[in-house]
Design an enzyme around this catalytic site. Structure first.
Site, PDB file in Angstrom:
ATOM      1  N   GLU A  58       0.838  -1.195   0.000  1.00  0.00           N
ATOM      2  CA  GLU A  58       0.000   0.000   0.000  1.00  0.00           C
ATOM      3  C   GLU A  58       0.879   1.253   0.000  1.00  0.00           C
ATOM      4  O   GLU A  58       1.842   1.323   0.764  1.00  0.00           O
ATOM      5  CB  GLU A  58      -0.924   0.020   1.218  1.00  0.00           C
ATOM      6  CG  GLU A  58      -1.929   1.149   1.161  1.00  0.00           C
ATOM      7  CD  GLU A  58      -2.869   1.184   2.354  1.00  0.00           C
ATOM      8  OE1 GLU A  58      -4.048   1.527   2.184  1.00  0.00           O
ATOM      9  OE2 GLU A  58      -2.423   0.857   3.464  1.00  0.00           O
ATOM     10  N   GLY A  73       3.404   1.466  10.904  1.00  0.00           N
ATOM     11  CA  GLY A  73       3.007   0.930  12.191  1.00  0.00           C
ATOM     12  C   GLY A  73       2.383  -0.442  12.011  1.00  0.00           C
ATOM     13  O   GLY A  73       2.649  -1.368  12.763  1.00  0.00           O
ATOM     14  N   ALA A  74       1.570  -0.572  10.957  1.00  0.00           N
ATOM     15  CA  ALA A  74       0.934  -1.847  10.632  1.00  0.00           C
ATOM     16  C   ALA A  74       0.295  -1.730   9.259  1.00  0.00           C
ATOM     17  O   ALA A  74       0.092  -0.632   8.747  1.00  0.00           O
ATOM     18  CB  ALA A  74      -0.110  -2.228  11.685  1.00  0.00           C
ATOM     19  N   ASN A 123      -3.110  -6.110   5.266  1.00  0.00           N
ATOM     20  CA  ASN A 123      -3.225  -7.137   4.229  1.00  0.00           C
ATOM     21  C   ASN A 123      -4.243  -8.197   4.647  1.00  0.00           C
ATOM     22  O   ASN A 123      -4.233  -8.668   5.783  1.00  0.00           O
ATOM     23  CB  ASN A 123      -1.870  -7.821   4.015  1.00  0.00           C
ATOM     24  CG  ASN A 123      -0.728  -6.839   3.949  1.00  0.00           C
ATOM     25  OD1 ASN A 123      -0.665  -6.001   3.065  1.00  0.00           O
ATOM     26  ND2 ASN A 123       0.171  -6.930   4.917  1.00  0.00           N
ATOM     27  N   GLU A 180      -6.452  -2.446  12.532  1.00  0.00           N
ATOM     28  CA  GLU A 180      -6.182  -3.322  11.384  1.00  0.00           C
ATOM     29  C   GLU A 180      -7.270  -4.377  11.200  1.00  0.00           C
ATOM     30  O   GLU A 180      -7.595  -4.740  10.065  1.00  0.00           O
ATOM     31  CB  GLU A 180      -4.811  -3.986  11.538  1.00  0.00           C
ATOM     32  CG  GLU A 180      -3.652  -3.020  11.716  1.00  0.00           C
ATOM     33  CD  GLU A 180      -3.612  -1.922  10.670  1.00  0.00           C
ATOM     34  OE1 GLU A 180      -4.003  -2.177   9.516  1.00  0.00           O
ATOM     35  OE2 GLU A 180      -3.195  -0.804  11.003  1.00  0.00           O
ATOM     36  N   HIS A 216     -10.168  -2.970   9.347  1.00  0.00           N
ATOM     37  CA  HIS A 216      -9.900  -2.880   7.908  1.00  0.00           C
ATOM     38  C   HIS A 216     -10.334  -4.144   7.153  1.00  0.00           C
ATOM     39  O   HIS A 216     -10.561  -4.082   5.943  1.00  0.00           O
ATOM     40  CB  HIS A 216      -8.408  -2.685   7.661  1.00  0.00           C
ATOM     41  CG  HIS A 216      -7.983  -1.251   7.595  1.00  0.00           C
ATOM     42  ND1 HIS A 216      -8.603  -0.332   6.794  1.00  0.00           N
ATOM     43  CD2 HIS A 216      -6.964  -0.586   8.214  1.00  0.00           C
ATOM     44  CE1 HIS A 216      -7.996   0.840   6.923  1.00  0.00           C
ATOM     45  NE2 HIS A 216      -7.010   0.712   7.779  1.00  0.00           N
ATOM     46  N   GLU A 259      -9.571   4.488   5.989  1.00  0.00           N
ATOM     47  CA  GLU A 259      -8.826   4.856   7.180  1.00  0.00           C
ATOM     48  C   GLU A 259      -9.670   5.577   8.222  1.00  0.00           C
ATOM     49  O   GLU A 259      -9.479   5.391   9.422  1.00  0.00           O
ATOM     50  CB  GLU A 259      -7.615   5.704   6.795  1.00  0.00           C
ATOM     51  CG  GLU A 259      -6.637   4.992   5.860  1.00  0.00           C
ATOM     52  CD  GLU A 259      -6.044   3.730   6.466  1.00  0.00           C
ATOM     53  OE1 GLU A 259      -6.234   3.479   7.667  1.00  0.00           O
ATOM     54  OE2 GLU A 259      -5.386   2.979   5.729  1.00  0.00           O
TER      55      GLU A 259
END
Length: 972
Positions: free
Chosen positions: A291, A425-426, A429, A461, A464, A483
C-alpha cells in the site's frame, strides 16, 4: 495502515502519515473518445475546467498554499511531478531576482495578450474546425484528435499516456510464483494474469516498477500462446502489449510474464529485512508492503484498488524458513536446489493488489481458533512470549466485529506478523496483517498504556478487514472510507470490549490534534484529488484518519438509537466485494433513517471542503444567536471562498449538563440562526463531550460565565467538555479572538482538576508555547507552567493500575522534570524499579548525564523489550548534550527509527538546530530511503519545523532560500 506514533494514531496509520491541487486546464472542445481511451476512474471523479470547475483558484492563491505541511504536512510540490525534465524532489537553485517592468513594457505586454486572446477566440469559434497536431483542415472533419503518446524505453511509441490505467481490460485471476534468494537479495517470479476484455482494444496496459521482464507470452481464448513484445514507460511505471488486431469485447485472454528484480531496500514492495538472534547472529527475511502503489514492484499487475481479482500464490523457501501469504497453505513440494515450494489456496475473495502480501522468515507462532478462524501471531523466536496479549486481543476483537458488522470474517485464517524492520506501524493485508514489533509485542511487565497502544493498532487493522478489504474505496481520493472508518472503529470497539483501557481520553486528544492541523490553509478536503504517486502517499494523513473518524463520531452522535450501525451494516452488505465512493456510504445511512432526510447533503459539507467551522455565540436575554464561519489560522484566511457546513450543534446548560439526557440538538445550516433559552440559565456549553468537529467562541460574557462555573465546581461539566474549553480557548488566542489573559483566567481552575484529559490538554498547549519561546530565549511562560506544581507534587511514583491516572501523572511529571523541578529530578534519579508508564520520564532524566546516557545505551543494546527500547531511544535522543546525540549510530539503531530520533532531538533548543541542519544536508538521502509523501517524511518535516516562530526560520524554509522544490510552504 497504522502510524507508529501515539499522537498520530491511528495513520500511516502508517498508519503512514498530508493537499490540494490546482485543477488541470483542459480544452473545452475535447473529441469523442473510444471506450479504450477512457481512464479507469472512480464514479466520483470530476473533470474540472478552469473557470467552470469546483474549487477553482487563482495562481497567486495556489502559490500561497503549503505542501510543506509543516504541522504534519509534506514538503512536496504535487503538481511538479508532471513537468518534463524536472524532478519535484531535487534541490533547485534559488530563482534570480528581476526588476520591476517599465510602464511601456507593461502596456506592450497587455496589448499583445489582448491580440492573442482575441485571435484565439475567433479561431476557437470557427465552425466545422477540429484542431489537431496538423492544424485545422479546410473541410469539416469529425475525426477525433490523434493522441500524443510518449516513447517507451525501446524508442517505440508507448500506447498509453495517462497515469491511470485504461478500462478496456480487467484482471480476473493472478497465478503468482515468487522465488526469493535471501543471500543475493534478489528474486525471480512468474505472473500469469487471466483477463476479461470489457471494450474492444488493441492494447493491454498494466503496472510494473523496477522489474526486468525476461519473457512475455499471450494467449487469446483457447488459442496457442505466443511470445509478444513488452513495451515499458518508466515515468508512469507502466508496461504494455500492443496488438495488430483488436481484442473483442467479451473475450478472455492470459498474459504470462517472467521477470527478476532486487529485493527493495526502502521498506516498500518486496523488501529485505534482518534481525540479530539471541546469539547475535544476523538473520535475514523478506516481507512486503504494497500500500498504496507498491505491488507493482513485486509483480506486474493492475495496481489500482478498483481492479480486484483472485490470487493463487506460490513461494519458494529454504528449509527452516516459514512462508506466509493471504490464504492458508495448501501444499509443499520439493524443487531444485534443495528448496521447498509452498502453494497457498486460491483466494476465496476478490482482492485489490495493495492487499496481497507474503513473508519469508524464521518466525514462530502462537495460535487459537475463534469463530471458525485460525488466529496466529508470528514473531522472531526470541519474542514468542511477547505475542500472547496480541493474540488474545485479536481473538476478542474478531468476535466483536463479526457480531457488530453482522458479516463473518470471510477467510479461514488470520495471521498477525511482527516484522523487526518495518516502516509502517501496521498494514491490513487480508489474512496476513503485518506490524512493526513495537505495535504488536508486549511482555508481562508492560504498562496498561503500552497495552492500550497495542490494542488500538490491532483493533484498527482488524476493522480494515471489513472497511477497506471487503469494501474498498474506488480510488485513493476517498482513502478516508478505509482509514477514517478503521480509526473510528478502533476507538469504538475498545470502548466496548476494553473499558478499563479508557481509550476515550486518547480519542479526544486525537480529535483536538486533527482540528489543529485542519485549521491550516494548507489542509485539504476529506475526499480530495490524488493523481500522482506522491499525491496518493500524501493522502495518508490526519485528515483521512483522524478527521474522517471525527465526522463519523459526529454523525453517530446526531442520530438516535442504533441507526448509525444499521446504516454501515447495510453499506457493507450492499457493496461487499466491491468498490465505493463517499456518496455510497451517505446514501446507505440515509436509507435507514428518516431523522435526517438529507444525510448526503449534510455530510458532503464535511467531506468536500477543507477545514471546519467556528460557531460564535451571542446572547441577548432569552435569545441566543449562533453564527458560523470558517476557522482558519492562516493570515490569508479572508481570501478563501466562504464555506458553509450543516452543523449538528449539541448543547447543554447550567441546569443539566452532565449526561446525554441533558443534550439538546440544533442544526445550523445557514450563516446565522437563533434559539431560545430561559432567561435564568446562567450559561450554555456547545458541542457536548466534543463529539462535533467544530470550535466555539462564547464571547466575553459567555466565557466569563463558564470560567466562573468551573472555578466554583469544575465537575459541573464532563471531562471532555472541560478539555475542549481549554483547547478552544488556546486556538482562539492564536486566532486573536481572545487575549492570553483570558486563557490564563480559564487555566486558574485547573489546580482543582483531577482528570487526565483537561490537564494533559493544558500542558500540551503550554509546552508547545514554551518550546517556541525557549528557542527565542523568552522564558516567562515557565512560570505559568509551574502553576501545576501542586498537582505535580501530589503524584505517586509507584505502580498505578488505572490508565487515566497513569496518563495524568505521566503528563505532569514529564513537564515537572523538563522544568527542572528539584523534587522531580531527585525522585526520577533515585527510582530503582521503574513503572512502565514512568519509564520515559525517568530515562529522560538519566540521559542528561554522560554516565547515565552511556548506561541507557548499553541497556538499549541488550533489551528485548521493544516498548522499553523505544522509550530509551527517545530519551537518548532528547539529551541536552548534542555531542552525546552523535553517538546514535546506524549499526545499533534501525533506520526505521530515524523519524523518531529526529522528533526527539528537535524537542530542545540546541537539538532543534542540529536536527534542522541534518535534515537540510541529508534531504536527498532521506527521500531515497523513505517514500516521498510518506508518514516518515511528513514526521521529519513536522518535527524540525513546527516550533519555528521567527522570520529567519521562515526564510530558511521557503524554497527561494532553502532550495527545496516546493511552491507552497506555509509556517504557523
Amino acid at each position: 495502515v497504522h502510524s507508529t506514533e501515539r499522537a498520530n494514531l491511528p495513520r500511516n496509520m502508517i498508519e503512514n502519515s498530508m493537499f490540494e491541487e490546482e485543477p488541470d486546464v483542459v480544452d473545452l472542445a475535447f473529441p469523442t473518445l473510444d471506450p479504450d481511451e477512457v481512464v479507469y476512474e472512480p464514479r466520483s471523479s470530476r473533470l474540472l475546467v478552469r473557470g467552470l470547475g469546483e474549487n477553482d483558484m487563482d495562481d497567486d492563491e495556489e502559490d500561497s498554499e503549503s505542501s510543506a505541511r509543516l504541522l504534519g504536512m509534506s514538503f512536496m510540490n504535487r503538481s511538479a511531478a508532471h513537468r518534463a525534465g524536472s524532478s519535484p524532489y531535487a534541490r533547485q537553485a534559488p530563482p534570480s531576482s528581476c526588476s520591476r517592468p517599465s510602464t511601456r513594457t507593461t502596456v506592450v505586454c497587455v496589448l499583445f495578450l489582448v491580440i492573442v486572446v482575441s485571435m484565439s477566440m475567433v479561431l476557437y469559434f470557427l465552425p466545422g474546425c477540429t484542431f489537431t497536431r496538423t492544424g485545422c483542415p479546410k473541410e469539416n472533419s469529425t475525426a477525433p484528435m490523434e493522441p500524443v503518446y510518449p516513447n517507451s524505453t525501446t524508442g517505440e511509441p508507448f500506447p498509453w499516456a495517462e497515469l491511470r490505467l485504461p478500462a478496456s481490460v480487467r484482471p480476473v485471476h493472478y497465478d503468482l510464483t515468487v522465488n526469493p534468494d535471501l543471500d543475493a537479495m534478489t528474486f525471480t517470479g512468474r505472473t500469469v494474469i487471466s483477463m476479461a476484455v470489457l471494450h474492444a482494444t488493441k492494447r493491454i496496459v498494466l503496472h510494473a516498477a523496477d522489474l526486468t521482464v525476461t519473457k512475455a507470452t499471450f494467449q487469446l481464448g483457447e488459442g496457442q500462446a505466443r511470445v509478444v513484445t513488452l513495451l515499458e514507460y518508466k515515468p508512469h511505471q507502466q508496461v504494455a502489449v500492443r496488438f495488430p488486431e483488436e481484442l473483442k469485447q467479451g473475450q478472455r485472454c492470459v498474459l504470462t510474464l517472467d521477470y527478476h528484480a532486487s529485493l527493495s531496500s526502502t521498506y516498500d514492495g518486496f523488501y529485505n529485512s534482518s534481525y540479530a538472534d539471541k546469539d547475535g547472529k544476523k538473520r535475514v527475511l523478506a516481507a512486503t508492503q504494497f500500500e498504496p502503489l507498491y505491488a507493482r514492484k513485486a509483480f506486474p499487475c493492475f495496481d489500482e484498488p478498483a481492479f480486484k481479482a483472485t490470487f493463487l500464490v506460490r513461494i519458494s523457501r529454504r528449509d527452516g524458513y516459514v512462508a506466509l501469504s493471504n490464504m492458508p497453505k495448501a501444499k509443499t513440494t520439493n524443487i531444485t536446489g534443495g528448496l521447498l515450494l509452498d502453494e497457498f489456496e486460491k483466494s476465496s475473495v476478490n482482492m485489490s493488489t495493495y492487499l496481497v502480501a507474503f513473508v519469508v522468515a524464521t518466525f514462530q507462532s502462537v495460535s487459537k481458533n475463534v469463530s471458525d478462524t485460525l488466529v496466529s501471531v508470528y514473531s522472531v523466536p526470541e519474542k514468542k512470549d511477547h505475542t500472547i496479549y496480541a493474540l488474545d486481543t485479536a481473538c476478542k476483537l474478531l468476535q466483536f466485529y463479526n457480531s457488530y458488522f453482522d458479516i463473518a470474517y470471510p477467510l479461514k485464517k488470520l495471521d498477525l506478523v511482527a516484522i523487526p524492520d518495518f516502516l509502517a506501524g501496521a498494514m491490513e493485508n487480508w489474512g496476513l496483517i503485518t506490524f512493526r514489533e513495537t505495535s504488536l509485542l508486549v511482555n508481562n511487565q508492560s504498562s496498561p498504556l503500552q497495552k492500550q497502544l497495542i490494542a488500538s493498532v490491532v483493533a484498527h487493522e482488524l476493522a480494515h478487514q471489513w472497511f477497506g478489504n471487503l469494501v474498498t474505496m474506488s480510488w485513493w481520493n476517498d482513502l478516508w472510507l478505509n482509514e477514517g472508518f478503521a480509526t473510528y472503529m478502533q476507538y469504538m470497539s475498545l470502548q466496548h470490549e476494553y473499558p478499563l483501557l479508557d481509550i476515550g481520553n486518547h480519542f479526544l486528544t486525537v480529535r483536538f490534534r486533527a482540528l489543529d492541523k485542519d485549521a491550516l490553509n494548507s489542509s485539504h478536503a476529506v475526499s480530495a484529488r490524488a493523481d500522482t504517486p506522491e499525491q496518493v502517499a500524501e493522502m495518508f494523513d490526519s485528515v483521512s484518519y483522524e478527521k474522517g473518524a471525527s465526522i463519523l463520531l459526529m454523525l453517530n452522535a446526531s442520530l438516535s438509537g442504533d441507526l448509525f450501525r444499521k446504516g454501515i451494516v447495510g453499506y457493507l452488505k450492499k457493496f461487499s466485494g466491491s468498490n465505493t465512493v463517499t456518496d455510497d456510504l451517505w446514501n446507505s445511512i440515509a436509507d435507514v433513517t428518516q431523522q435526517h432526510p438529507n444525510i448526503p447533503g449534510m455530510m458532503n459539507t464535511w467531506t468536500q471542503q477543507k477545514g471546519f467551522p467556528l460557531v460564535s455565540v451571542s446572547r441577548d436575554g432569552d435569545l441566543v444567536t449562533l453564527t458560523q464561519e470558517p476557522f482558519l489560522l492562516s493570515t490569508d484566511a479572508t481570501e478563501s471562498a466562504p464555506s458553509r457546513w450543516h452543523i449538528p450543534v449539541t448543547y447543554v446548560t447550567a441546569g443539566c449538563s452532565l449526561t446525554p439526557d441533558c443534550v439538546q440538538v440544533f442544526t445550523l445550516e445557514n450563516r446565522n440562526a437563533t434559539l431560545k433559552l430561559s432567561k435564568d440559565v446562567k450559561w450554555l456549553k456547545l458541542n457536548f463531550q466534543s463529539t462535533g468537529f467544530y470550535m466555539v467562541d462564547y464571547g466575553t460574557a459567555g466565557w466569563a460565565a463558564l470560567i466562573e462555573a468551573l472555578t466554583e465546581n469544575c465537575t459541573v461539566l464532563p471531562r471532555e467538555d472541560r478539555a475542549s474549553l481549554i483547547h478552544n480557548m488556546f486556538a482562539l488566542s492564536r486566532l486573536g479572538r481572545v487575549s492570553f489573559r483570558q486563557v490564563l483566567n480559564l487555566l486558574a481552575y485547573v489546580v482543582n482538576e483531577t482528570e487526565a484529559a483537561p490537564v494533559s490538554e493544558a500542558l500540551a498547549q503550554l509546552n508547545t508555547l514554551h518550546l517556541q519561546l525557549e528557542k527565542r530565549n523568552e522564558l516567562d511562560l515557565a512560570a505559568h507552567l509551574k502553576r501545576f506544581e501542586a498537582l505535580m507534587m501530589n503524584q505517586t511514583w509507584g505502580e498505578e493500575p488505572c490508565v487515566s491516572k497513569q496518563e495524568l501523572r505521566e503528563a505532569l511529571l514529564q513537564t515537572a522534570c523538563a522544568l527542572d523541578v528539584p523534587d522531580c529530578l531527585q525522585k526520577a534519579s533515585d527510582l530503582y524499579r521503574v513503572p512502565g508508564d514512568l519509564q520515559r520520564v525517568v530515562f529522560s532524566v538519566a540521559a542528561r548525564s554522560e554516565d547515565g546516557w552511556a548506561e541507557l545505551m548499553q541497556t538499549y543494546a541488550q533489551s528485548s523489550d521493544d516498548a522499553q527500547k523505544r522509550k530509551i531511544l527517545q530519551a537518548l535522543a532528547s539529551t541536552r548534550d548534542t555531542i552525546l546525540i552523535e553517538g546514535l549510530r546506524g549499526e545499533l539503531v534501525q533506520t526505521t527509527e530515524l523519524p523518531l530520533i529526529i522528533s526527539a532531538v528537535s524537542g530542545g533548543f540546541a537539538g532543534s538546530l542540529l536536527a534542522w541542519d541534518f535534515t537540510q544536508q541529508n534531504w536527498d538521502a532521506l527521500i531515497k530511503k523513505f517514500p516521498v509523501g510518506s508518514f516518515a517524511i511528513q514526521s521529519i518535516i513536522m518535527s524540525t519545523t513546527s516550533h519555528f516562530s521567527t522570520q529567519t526560520h521562515l526564510d530558511q524554509v521557503r524554497p527561494s532560500v532553502h532550495g527545496f522544490k516546493s511552491s507552497r510552504v506555509h509556517v504557523q
